[in-house]
Design an enzyme around this catalytic site. Sequence first.
Site, PDB file in Angstrom:
ATOM      1  N   ASN A   1       0.864  -1.176   0.000  1.00  0.00           N
ATOM      2  CA  ASN A   1       0.000   0.000   0.000  1.00  0.00           C
ATOM      3  C   ASN A   1       0.906   1.233   0.000  1.00  0.00           C
ATOM      4  OD1 ASN A   1      -1.792   2.049   0.548  1.00  0.00           O
ATOM      5  ND2 ASN A   1      -2.417   1.285   2.563  1.00  0.00           N
TER       6      ASN A   1
ATOM      7  N   SER B   1       3.290  -2.679  10.462  1.00  0.00           N
ATOM      8  CA  SER B   1       4.741  -2.697  10.684  1.00  0.00           C
ATOM      9  C   SER B   1       5.403  -4.015  10.302  1.00  0.00           C
ATOM     10  CB  SER B   1       5.069  -2.317  12.132  1.00  0.00           C
ATOM     11  OG  SER B   1       4.636  -0.988  12.380  1.00  0.00           O
TER      12      SER B   1
ATOM     13  N   GLU C   1      -5.359  -5.669  10.543  1.00  0.00           N
ATOM     14  CA  GLU C   1      -4.317  -4.673  10.801  1.00  0.00           C
ATOM     15  C   GLU C   1      -4.635  -3.908  12.086  1.00  0.00           C
ATOM     16  OE1 GLU C   1      -2.273  -3.279   7.025  1.00  0.00           O
ATOM     17  OE2 GLU C   1      -4.212  -2.296   6.985  1.00  0.00           O
TER      18      GLU C   1
ATOM     19  N   LYS D   1       0.036   4.276  -0.036  1.00  0.00           N
ATOM     20  CA  LYS D   1      -0.542   5.437   0.675  1.00  0.00           C
ATOM     21  C   LYS D   1      -0.249   6.698  -0.149  1.00  0.00           C
ATOM     22  CE  LYS D   1      -0.066   2.889   4.913  1.00  0.00           C
ATOM     23  NZ  LYS D   1       0.063   2.891   6.353  1.00  0.00           N
TER      24      LYS D   1
HETATM   25  P1  PGA Z   1       2.798  -0.150   7.774  1.00  0.00           P
HETATM   26  O1  PGA Z   1       1.375   0.081   7.113  1.00  0.00           O
HETATM   27  O2  PGA Z   1       3.398  -1.364   7.137  1.00  0.00           O
HETATM   28  O3  PGA Z   1       3.582   1.106   7.471  1.00  0.00           O
HETATM   29  O4  PGA Z   1       2.584  -0.327   9.226  1.00  0.00           O
HETATM   30  C1  PGA Z   1       0.509  -1.014   6.924  1.00  0.00           C
HETATM   31  C2  PGA Z   1      -0.768  -0.567   6.310  1.00  0.00           C
HETATM   32  O5  PGA Z   1      -1.198   0.569   6.563  1.00  0.00           O
HETATM   33  O6  PGA Z   1      -1.413  -1.324   5.558  1.00  0.00           O
END
Ligand code: PGA
Length: 240
Positions: free
Chosen positions: A6, A195, A159, A8
């Site tokens: 993802n 994470s 998540e 983002k």
């Molecule tokens: P992250 O994000 O790996 O940076 O914790 C995971 C997500 O938002 O799907």
Amino acid sequence: MIIASNFKTNHTRKSTREFITQINNFVKNNSLDVQVRIYPALTALDSFECEKSIKIGAQNFYPTCKGSFTGEIGFEQLEEFGVDSVLIGHSERRHILKENNELLVKKFNFAKEQGVEILYCVGEPKEVREKGIDAVMAYILGQFDGIDLDYKRLVIAYEPVWAIGTGLTASNNDIKEVLKRLKVNIQKPLLYGGSVQVDNVGDILNIKNCDGVLIGTASWEKENFCKIIDTAQKIRRVKL
Ligand code: PGA
């Protein structure tokens, strides 16, 4: 097994294209068959030539084909790029953008009518986790209200909100317990997110009932994402 990235609000059109090209070459040159999903920023969507196991999806959409929804993207626009996978219910959309259950159900039903793959995200905030596993499960199961768990192209991502983008990964036991309980009600692929790192992805993928991972931060570097895909490929499906 599904390995999803993802993006983002990261990467430009140029760096997205470079990323997808490199991942595609890596998958192709090594004859990998792990399912890969990449959700770039909507502005970076394009018609990418990819191997069958790779899908480029949308992080967001409005539940409409087209219409008057200023600033939003409908399916007519997504279809231009052959988008066949969407994220719904990500914690940043629930908590920062204030998407409530009613809107999420509308989005889900609309995406279902379009027949696309839906990666539906659920997860508890810290204060719920502190109350223990029963409270966590009650909270998560509540996030499925109105969601058709029989939809054939449904994938679930668990998540925990407190683990997203914080560097705090849920313990393997916590992940195992939640996935085990989810599996009782939901016969769909279950991913973990929060994470996930190059160094812990192997352990996470080895957890029983874990069918993949949804990754933010650690997936934004091409080399890291290739390492993660490589680890996933090597993991035997004989689990703990
Ligand atoms: P992250 O994000 O790996 O940076 O914790 C995971 C997500 O938002 O799907």
